[in-house]
Design a protein around this motif. Sequence first.
Motif, PDB file in Angstrom:
ATOM      1  N   GLY A  64       1.970  -2.155  12.061  1.00 51.62           N
ATOM      2  CA  GLY A  64       3.046  -2.952  11.462  1.00 51.62           C
ATOM      3  C   GLY A  64       4.343  -2.209  11.675  1.00 51.62           C
ATOM      4  O   GLY A  64       5.082  -2.456  12.630  1.00 51.62           O
ATOM      5  N   ASN A 115       0.797  -1.226   0.000  1.00 51.28           N
ATOM      6  CA  ASN A 115       0.000   0.000   0.000  1.00 51.28           C
ATOM      7  C   ASN A 115       0.833   1.281   0.000  1.00 51.28           C
ATOM      8  O   ASN A 115       0.503   2.241  -0.700  1.00 51.28           O
ATOM      9  CB  ASN A 115      -0.948   0.018   1.202  1.00 51.28           C
ATOM     10  CG  ASN A 115      -2.178  -0.805   0.922  1.00 51.28           C
ATOM     11  OD1 ASN A 115      -2.595  -0.936  -0.221  1.00 51.28           O
ATOM     12  ND2 ASN A 115      -2.762  -1.390   1.957  1.00 51.28           N
ATOM     13  N   SER A 126      -7.373  -4.366   7.524  1.00 53.26           N
ATOM     14  CA  SER A 126      -8.292  -3.445   8.202  1.00 53.26           C
ATOM     15  C   SER A 126      -9.226  -4.212   9.130  1.00 53.26           C
ATOM     16  O   SER A 126      -9.619  -3.707  10.193  1.00 53.26           O
ATOM     17  CB  SER A 126      -9.131  -2.676   7.180  1.00 53.26           C
ATOM     18  OG  SER A 126      -8.313  -2.159   6.162  1.00 53.26           O
ATOM     19  N   LEU A 170       1.019   4.789  11.388  1.00 53.10           N
ATOM     20  CA  LEU A 170      -0.271   5.302  11.845  1.00 53.10           C
ATOM     21  C   LEU A 170      -0.221   5.565  13.351  1.00 53.10           C
ATOM     22  O   LEU A 170      -0.662   6.623  13.829  1.00 53.10           O
ATOM     23  CB  LEU A 170      -1.349   4.271  11.489  1.00 53.10           C
ATOM     24  CG  LEU A 170      -2.797   4.680  11.520  1.00 53.10           C
ATOM     25  CD1 LEU A 170      -3.045   5.946  10.717  1.00 53.10           C
ATOM     26  CD2 LEU A 170      -3.652   3.548  10.975  1.00 53.10           C
TER      27      LEU A 170
END
Length: 374
Positions: free
Chosen positions: A222, A123, A332, A226
């Motif tokens: 990870g 991503n 998610s 975030l």
Amino acid sequence: MHLLGLKSNQIYNLLTTDWHGINFEPFEIIFKPAFDLAKISSRPCNLWRYREAIPIEKNAELITFNEGFTPLLSIGLGANLTILVKQEQLFSTGSYKDRGATVLTSHMKQLGISHLVQDSSGNAGAAIAAYAAKANIKCDIFLPEETSQAKLIQMAAYGANIVKIPGTRQDAALAAFEAAKNTYYASHSFNPFFIQGTKTFAYEVCEQLHWKSPDSVVLPAGNGTLVLGCFLGFNELAQAGIISKIPKIIAVQAKNCNPLAQAFHNGLKEVQKIEAQPTLAEGIAITHPIKGPQIIEAVLKTKGTFISVSEAEISSAWLQMAQKGFFIEPTSAAAIAGVTEYVKGLEKEEKIVTLFSGHGLKSLDKIEKILKVI
Ligand SMILES: Cc1ncc(COP(=O)(O)O)c(C=O)c1O
């Protein structure tokens, strides 16, 4: 290796971390953000409305698709539980990584970078590739061999040069680091400008709650871009006197690959080498997060915790969301499974915010496995 390009009005704090025998020198930006709430609310609904809080000097060099200000939806999880979920799968490349990519590529544009190297589980690579295309920056993305086909196709479509590295995600990172010695290392987990973008998640959550913070935020973790972005963003708002409390950060990992959760629950400040198993949550399958100590410290400082979720829990959370009309990445769904686990230990009700970090179309191979298993 060309990393940052120091500017006179920005001071960088050098930290040294030993990362599997290589001495990295992660930088942190010391920058005082400013928030004028009236100005912010009068601007278009995208993350650049917090312009004075993002350390990019020149407006002319912003690389943007007007990204951000994703909807914050109420979703019922069982009879007595409603949570708020930011729809981060709606970004133009299909994941929240666009937050970091817009700021990092704007910084590169400002430095006059013409060639970047990045490593990714998919991503971040897709986001950087899209923004590099817009910025006209040549882009090499190093990926582990098992990266989802959809993410590979997406990066190739944007014109990125794909370099598949046999072995693990960590092997791809090491290969990129080596290759970046003669170019620019646009690593989302290493380059601090990425977190200057992900921090806007925290700004948006508070603005959408009328400049109040939630009690807790549940985040997939990870490499922690975030978690660290949220920690920074909430702290900046608190320091500016805009919010009065920092929410607990609840970081979620897959049981099959949970070095941060293991270290945290063993009372350690650093991750240890672990034996990982494959997981449906490919976005958080990171065996050795380079900023492990900072991630653990951030969670500790907010009085949060780490939660590990099984493959069965990820599958069942994914199905629960699909049945409500949301098509999300299994990574998610790990966060949703984390919420379900988190609330079991709560003594009183909390305002909980989480997110759909990526779109389901990115990970059809994993979703196929979920649908076959059930
Ligand atoms: C969909 C998705 N969610 C969450 C994450 C976790 O992000 P981080 O590595 O910054 O902790 C990733 C990372 O690639 C991801 O792709």
